[in-house]
Design a protein around this motif. Structure first.
Motif, PDB file in Angstrom:
ATOM      1  N   UNK A   1      52.249  40.418  51.077  1.00  0.00           N
ATOM      2  CA  UNK A   1      53.050  39.537  49.886  1.00  0.00           C
ATOM      3  C   UNK A   1      52.378  39.496  48.961  1.00  0.00           C
ATOM      4  N   UNK A   2      52.670  38.711  48.546  1.00  0.00           N
ATOM      5  CA  UNK A   2      52.383  38.337  46.276  1.00  0.00           C
ATOM      6  C   UNK A   2      51.765  36.848  46.126  1.00  0.00           C
ATOM      7  N   UNK A   3      51.422  36.930  45.430  1.00  0.00           N
ATOM      8  CA  UNK A   3      50.318  36.042  44.629  1.00  0.00           C
ATOM      9  C   UNK A   3      50.330  35.719  43.439  1.00  0.00           C
ATOM     10  N   UNK A   4      50.820  34.614  43.520  1.00  0.00           N
ATOM     11  CA  UNK A   4      50.930  34.592  41.781  1.00  0.00           C
ATOM     12  C   UNK A   4      49.236  33.817  41.377  1.00  0.00           C
ATOM     13  N   UNK A   5      49.049  34.560  39.626  1.00  0.00           N
ATOM     14  CA  UNK A   5      48.230  34.139  39.264  1.00  0.00           C
ATOM     15  C   UNK A   5      46.662  33.962  39.275  1.00  0.00           C
ATOM     16  N   UNK A   6      46.808  35.266  39.620  1.00  0.00           N
ATOM     17  CA  UNK A   6      45.444  35.119  41.177  1.00  0.00           C
ATOM     18  C   UNK A   6      44.051  35.536  40.668  1.00  0.00           C
ATOM     19  N   UNK A   7      42.919  35.723  41.016  1.00  0.00           N
ATOM     20  CA  UNK A   7      42.047  35.851  40.580  1.00  0.00           C
ATOM     21  C   UNK A   7      40.965  36.626  41.975  1.00  0.00           C
ATOM     22  N   UNK A   8      40.512  38.135  41.954  1.00  0.00           N
ATOM     23  CA  UNK A   8      39.883  39.077  42.870  1.00  0.00           C
ATOM     24  C   UNK A   8      38.834  38.945  42.498  1.00  0.00           C
ATOM     25  N   UNK A   9      38.067  38.977  43.819  1.00  0.00           N
ATOM     26  CA  UNK A   9      36.205  39.087  43.736  1.00  0.00           C
ATOM     27  C   UNK A   9      35.882  39.671  44.855  1.00  0.00           C
ATOM     28  N   UNK A  10      35.240  40.884  44.449  1.00  0.00           N
ATOM     29  CA  UNK A  10      34.451  42.275  44.536  1.00  0.00           C
ATOM     30  C   UNK A  10      33.687  41.773  45.135  1.00  0.00           C
ATOM     31  N   UNK A  11      32.489  42.049  46.311  1.00  0.00           N
ATOM     32  CA  UNK A  11      30.651  42.301  46.992  1.00  0.00           C
ATOM     33  C   UNK A  11      30.520  41.042  45.939  1.00  0.00           C
ATOM     34  N   UNK A  12      30.634  40.194  44.706  1.00  0.00           N
ATOM     35  CA  UNK A  12      30.046  39.614  44.049  1.00  0.00           C
ATOM     36  C   UNK A  12      29.418  40.218  42.756  1.00  0.00           C
ATOM     37  N   UNK A  13      30.473  41.720  42.850  1.00  0.00           N
ATOM     38  CA  UNK A  13      29.805  42.591  41.725  1.00  0.00           C
ATOM     39  C   UNK A  13      31.105  42.293  40.712  1.00  0.00           C
ATOM     40  N   UNK A  14      32.687  42.311  40.655  1.00  0.00           N
ATOM     41  CA  UNK A  14      33.758  42.281  39.794  1.00  0.00           C
ATOM     42  C   UNK A  14      34.248  40.709  39.882  1.00  0.00           C
ATOM     43  N   UNK A  15      34.732  40.190  38.777  1.00  0.00           N
ATOM     44  CA  UNK A  15      35.852  39.362  39.111  1.00  0.00           C
ATOM     45  C   UNK A  15      37.484  40.077  38.653  1.00  0.00           C
ATOM     46  N   UNK A  16      38.549  40.207  39.005  1.00  0.00           N
ATOM     47  CA  UNK A  16      39.209  40.458  38.369  1.00  0.00           C
ATOM     48  C   UNK A  16      40.611  39.306  38.362  1.00  0.00           C
TER      49      UNK A  16
END
Length: 305
Positions: free
Chosen positions: A111-126
């Motif tokens: 799928x696809x997500x618009x205006x996305x924010x990704x949180x990886x293990x509390x270490x990085x925010x994308x």
């Protein structure tokens, strides 16, 4: 003529006139128009506050929740609004993400997500304007601008390809960012960036530039090693050139030990300072005081102009 005959003639005349009139309308009637068929507009069912999950070997490895979802009847497509997601490619790896809207192919689990924010293990925010997800193959990608913030390293670039099965993330072009250490901050640029999550290692390729308050470095390839979110050392390879406190050092390989504040140059190192060129098997430069140490030195003096 009797009344009975008059009635019969009148009746026959009425019947004949009726038949003639019917025949006329049968011959001249307009062409029959087909009845319009209403277009089916109910191809999607709207749900509110929904959750979708995917399983692999009996274990839930991804989950999507949304305030509004449109499930299409004639195709395996779901459109989502105000969504949140959770992806677990491995038992000890958890990736969360949010978006304003998106879509999901339930058959292919992509799928696809618009205006996305990704949180990886509390270490990085994308952050990015959109992101494509392939849950089956563990691929996340975008061709748009990407901004990644971490505890010690911030990164940005154009285009991203992440493989959660291999635990790698690649920025495809126009890479830039900041490395924060206990002593200083360093800005970096490169053509591409590859990050290995398990090894906590960054690889910068192309024309690599590293700039600090009192140090500039240019080379072809850089490996950045970190421990506990702290940058441990930087290994530079290929046409390495360092400028610091009036000293210029060149070599094919250099290792910058951040905590110790020293750079070790190997593979044909040369140092230029105060019209003096020094060569040796190994050159050690201390960033805090600008001191040089040359093993088996060969010195050449240049006349001042």
């Amino acid at each position: 003529m009797s009344n009975r005959k008059i009635i019969i003639f009148v009746s026959f005349g009425f019947i004949a006139a009726s038949l003639l009139l019917a025949f006329y309308y049968f011959i001249s009637k307009p062409e029959r128009q087909p009845v319009p068929v209403a277009e089916d507009s109910n191809k999607a069912i709207v749900f509110k506050n929904v959750k979708y999950t995917g399983e692999r070997r009996g274990v839930v490895d991804w989950e999507l929740t949304a305030k509004v979802a449109r499930k299409y009847i004639d195709k395996p497509l779901i459109e989502l609004e105000d969504l949140k997601g959770l992806y677990k490619p491995k038992p000890d790896v958890s990736i969360e993400f949010t978006g304003t809207k998106g879509s999901m192919d339930t058959e292919n689990e992509s799928g696809k997500v618009d205006n996305v924010q990704v949180f990886y293990k509390g270490e990085y925010t994308l952050k990015s304007s959109y992101m494509d997800f392939d849950f089956k193959n563990g691929i996340t990608a975008t061709k748009d601008a990407v901004d990644i913030k971490g505890e010690k390293i911030d990164m940005r670039g154009i285009g991203l390809l992440a493989n959660t099965n291999e635990e790698t993330l690649r920025l495809l072009s126009e890479v830039g960012g900041i490395i924060a250490t206990e002593k200083a901050k360093y800005h970096f640029q490169s053509d591409t960036l590859l990050y290995y999550f398990q090894k906590a290692t960054y690889v910068l390729e192309g024309k690599v530039i590293l700039k600090g308050e009192d140090l500039n470095m240019v080379c072809d390839l850089v490996h950045i090693y970190s421990t506990d979110n702290e940058v441990d050392r930087i290994e530079a390879d290929g046409n390495v050139r360092v400028i610091s406190r009036g000293t210029v050092a060149k070599s094919e390989k250099a290792v910058y030990h951040f905590k110790e504040g020293r750079i070790v140059f190997t593979q044909s190192p040369r140092v230029f300072k105060d019209n003096v060129e020094m060569k040796g098997e190994r050159v050690i430069y201390t960033t805090t005081d600008g001191k040089l140490s040359v093993e088996r030195p060969k010195i050449r003096m240049e006349r001042g102009k």
